[in-house]
Design a protein around this motif. Structure first.
Motif, short mmCIF file in Angstrom:
data_model
loop_
_atom_site.label_atom_id
_atom_site.label_comp_id
_atom_site.label_asym_id
_atom_site.label_seq_id
_atom_site.Cartn_x
_atom_site.Cartn_y
_atom_site.Cartn_z
N SER A 183 9.43 9.34 8.91
CA SER A 183 9.68 10.31 9.98
C SER A 183 9.75 11.75 9.50
O SER A 183 9.84 12.66 10.32
N MET A 184 9.69 11.97 8.19
CA MET A 184 9.73 13.34 7.67
C MET A 184 8.52 14.13 8.14
O MET A 184 7.39 13.70 7.97
N LYS A 185 8.76 15.31 8.69
CA LYS A 185 7.65 16.11 9.21
C LYS A 185 6.90 16.85 8.12
O LYS A 185 5.72 17.19 8.29
N GLN A 186 7.57 17.09 7.01
CA GLN A 186 6.94 17.76 5.87
C GLN A 186 7.40 17.08 4.59
O GLN A 186 8.49 16.49 4.55
N PRO A 187 6.63 17.18 3.52
CA PRO A 187 7.03 16.57 2.23
C PRO A 187 8.01 17.47 1.48
O PRO A 187 7.76 17.86 0.34
N SER A 188 9.12 17.80 2.10
CA SER A 188 10.10 18.69 1.48
C SER A 188 11.47 18.03 1.52
O SER A 188 11.76 17.16 2.35
N ARG A 189 12.33 18.46 0.62
CA ARG A 189 13.69 17.92 0.57
C ARG A 189 14.47 18.28 1.83
O ARG A 189 15.26 17.47 2.32
N GLU A 190 14.24 19.47 2.34
CA GLU A 190 14.90 19.87 3.59
C GLU A 190 14.51 18.94 4.73
O GLU A 190 15.35 18.55 5.55
N ALA A 191 13.22 18.59 4.78
CA ALA A 191 12.74 17.71 5.84
C ALA A 191 13.34 16.31 5.71
O ALA A 191 13.61 15.64 6.72
N MET A 192 13.57 15.86 4.47
CA MET A 192 14.21 14.56 4.27
C MET A 192 15.62 14.55 4.85
O MET A 192 15.99 13.62 5.58
N GLY A 219 0.78 -1.24 0.00
CA GLY A 219 0.00 0.00 0.00
C GLY A 219 0.80 1.27 0.00
O GLY A 219 0.27 2.35 -0.21
N GLY A 220 2.12 1.17 0.28
CA GLY A 220 2.96 2.35 0.28
C GLY A 220 3.46 2.73 1.66
O GLY A 220 3.33 1.96 2.62
N VAL A 221 4.03 3.91 1.77
CA VAL A 221 4.61 4.41 3.02
C VAL A 221 3.72 5.49 3.60
O VAL A 221 3.40 6.47 2.93
N LYS A 222 3.34 5.34 4.87
CA LYS A 222 2.63 6.42 5.55
C LYS A 222 3.68 7.38 6.07
O LYS A 222 4.42 7.09 7.01
N MET A 223 3.75 8.54 5.43
CA MET A 223 4.80 9.51 5.75
C MET A 223 4.43 10.38 6.94
O MET A 223 3.30 10.33 7.44
N GLY A 224 5.39 11.16 7.37
CA GLY A 224 5.20 11.96 8.58
C GLY A 224 4.10 12.99 8.51
O GLY A 224 3.62 13.46 9.54
N ASP A 225 3.69 13.35 7.28
CA ASP A 225 2.60 14.33 7.15
C ASP A 225 1.23 13.65 7.16
O ASP A 225 0.21 14.31 6.94
N GLY A 226 1.21 12.32 7.39
CA GLY A 226 -0.05 11.59 7.48
C GLY A 226 -0.54 11.01 6.18
O GLY A 226 -1.51 10.23 6.17
N LYS A 227 0.11 11.34 5.06
CA LYS A 227 -0.33 10.82 3.76
C LYS A 227 0.46 9.58 3.37
O LYS A 227 1.65 9.47 3.67
N THR A 228 -0.22 8.65 2.74
CA THR A 228 0.42 7.40 2.32
C THR A 228 0.79 7.50 0.85
O THR A 228 -0.05 7.79 0.00
N ARG A 229 2.06 7.27 0.56
CA ARG A 229 2.55 7.39 -0.81
C ARG A 229 3.29 6.13 -1.24
O ARG A 229 3.97 5.49 -0.44
N LYS A 230 3.17 5.80 -2.51
CA LYS A 230 3.98 4.74 -3.09
C LYS A 230 5.28 5.34 -3.60
O LYS A 230 5.36 6.53 -3.89
N ILE A 231 6.30 4.50 -3.68
CA ILE A 231 7.62 4.95 -4.12
C ILE A 231 7.79 4.60 -5.59
O ILE A 231 7.70 3.43 -5.98
N ASP A 232 8.02 5.62 -6.39
CA ASP A 232 8.25 5.45 -7.83
C ASP A 232 9.77 5.48 -8.04
O ASP A 232 10.39 6.52 -7.90
N LEU A 233 10.34 4.32 -8.37
CA LEU A 233 11.78 4.20 -8.49
C LEU A 233 12.21 4.30 -9.95
O LEU A 233 11.68 3.60 -10.82
N VAL A 234 13.17 5.18 -10.23
CA VAL A 234 13.72 5.35 -11.57
C VAL A 234 15.21 5.04 -11.52
O VAL A 234 15.95 5.69 -10.78
N VAL A 235 15.66 4.05 -12.29
CA VAL A 235 17.06 3.59 -12.23
C VAL A 235 17.75 3.82 -13.56
O VAL A 235 17.21 3.48 -14.62
#
Length: 413
Positions: A343-352, A74-90
């Motif tokens: 554990s990211m508090k916001q969906p931002s690169r800084e938060a990562m 189902g994906g990852v439940k992130m720190g902002d409460g939203k669940t997202r799937k990971i789209d991997l590009v290699v």
């Protein structure tokens, strides 16, 4: 109402509206970083899928194995409460630093990834450091034992520092072979140079000496000339810090040439899968350091982490062997990515980056018991600082001695 008052009230409304628009735009900009939506986060990987060090491609395969399992659940439940799937590009870079930079530019500018993950190779991470810093894109959990590279604000490693492994090898020799004469086979990059300097520092006050050292490059078709020179030095101990192919060649040469030194091989080249080309009978007695559990598909035991890894490996139909430590490193890297996203508090690169730099006691499925991820912003950039030494018995690795902890004491570069 007087016209002036109306005009003032109207102007005040304009100011309030404009302020609201600005605040709204700022909030939207903060929450709408490239590569992330309400239901997905895009992560890029550049690694060697082909070429002389294609074995390192198992790292991206391991990441995908973990990501596929997470997405299937189902994906990852992130720190902002939203669940997202990971789209991997290699993307394949053949471990060529210039191709790595080209790939990363493509990933960031065309694919619009949120972050880059598991970039393999010290020169490769050096090549992209300035670009990642300029663009403000995380270079997360590099596959390099050199942690302080070209973009310190936007990069963090995962695997133990080469200085930690060098210290562990030195401690073993100090306790078991205090007058060892070392022959060193090392990559002629910052990887090998960092390891060499750390090893020299660790034995500087002892009777152990490095009597010969030979550099190699990943493009060398064979390292037999270097090994012949090392054997002729009279060394009774061989230390190898190279890629898997050259590590296997060194192990075979040491055994079949009649040299038979005490052989210590960096964990980047010491998995059972990596040693098979050397002939496992030739690898008997090889010593390495490790931070991963020993995986046996035939006898997984009751370890929940190993059981989960084996199930995920089978479900993903992974192309790397189940006992390939490089694939396992990739799986651990994917696991660590998930923990950071959670554990990211916001969906931002800084938060990562904030989350990655403040990990406390994070357990991962394939880390040895007693080893967890620990970092502290501004103080500790090394997530893994403990190692267990193992010796190969011809079939599997057996632990020797107790866990060596360098928590908070990893030698800097």
């Amino acid at each position: 109402m007087p016209r002036g008052v109306l005009r003032g009230a109207y102007s005040m409304l304009q100011v309030i509206a404009l302020t609201g628009l600005i605040a709204g735009a700022a909030q939207a900009q903060e929450s709408e970083a490239p590569g992330i939506t309400d239901d997905a986060v895009r992560i890029g990987i550049s690694g060697p899928l082909t070429g002389p060090v294609a074995a390192l491609g198992a790292i991206s395969g391991g990441v995908r194995t973990k990501v596929d399992a997470i997405n299937a659940a189902g994906g990852v439940k992130m720190g902002d409460g939203k669940t997202r799937k990971i789209d991997l590009v290699v993307e394949d870079d053949g471990l060529d630093p210039q191709r790595t930079l080209t790939n990363v530019r493509k990933l960031v500018e065309r694919e619009e990834v949120f972050a880059v993950l598991a970039t393999a190779g010290t020169p490769n991470n050096q090549a992209i450091g300035r670009y990642m810093t300029q663009r403000g894109v995380p270079n997360l959990f590099m596959y390099s034992g050199v942690h302080e590279l070209a973009g310190p604000e936007w990069e963090i490693g995962l695997v133990p520092s080469f200085t930690t492994e060098a210290a562990a090898f030195a401690r073993y020799l100090l306790e078991t072979k205090p007058e060892a004469k070392i022959a060193l086979l090392y990559l002629n990059t910052e990887t090998g140079q960092t390891f060499q300097k750390a090893l020299e520092d660790a034995i500087s006050m002892s009777s152990i000496t490095i009597v010969a050292a030979q550099p190699v490059t990943s493009a060398d078709p064979t390292v037999e000339t270097q090994l012949s020179t090392l054997k002729a030095s009279g060394a009774d101990t061989l230390v190898v810090i190279t890629g898997p192919k050259q590590g296997a060649e060194a192990v075979r040469f040491a055994a079949e040439s009649g040299w038979k030194p005490t052989t210590l091989v960096s964990n980047i080249a010491a998995s059972v899968a990596s040693l098979k080309p050397a002939g496992l009978e030739n690898a008997k007695g090889v010593i390495t350091s490790q931070y991963l559990k020993q995986v046996s598909a035939a006898a997984p035991g009751d370890d929940k982490g190993i059981t989960r890894y084996i199930a995920d490996h089978e479900a993903a139909k992974a192309s790397f062997a189940i006992d390939d430590a490089l694939g396992q490193v990739g799986y651990v890297t994917g696991d660590a990515l998930v923990k950071v996203l959670e554990s990211m508090k916001q969906p931002s690169r800084e938060a990562m980056m904030e989350a990655a730099r403040n990990l406390q006691g994070v357990e991962l499925d394939l880390l040895l018991p007693g080893i967890t991820l620990n970092t502290r912003s501004g103080e500790d950039v090394y997530p893994i600082e403990s190692l267990q030494l193992f010796q190969f018995d011809g079939t599997v690795y057996q632990p020797i001695g107790s866990m060596l902890s360098f928590e908070g004491k990893t030698p800097t570069h």
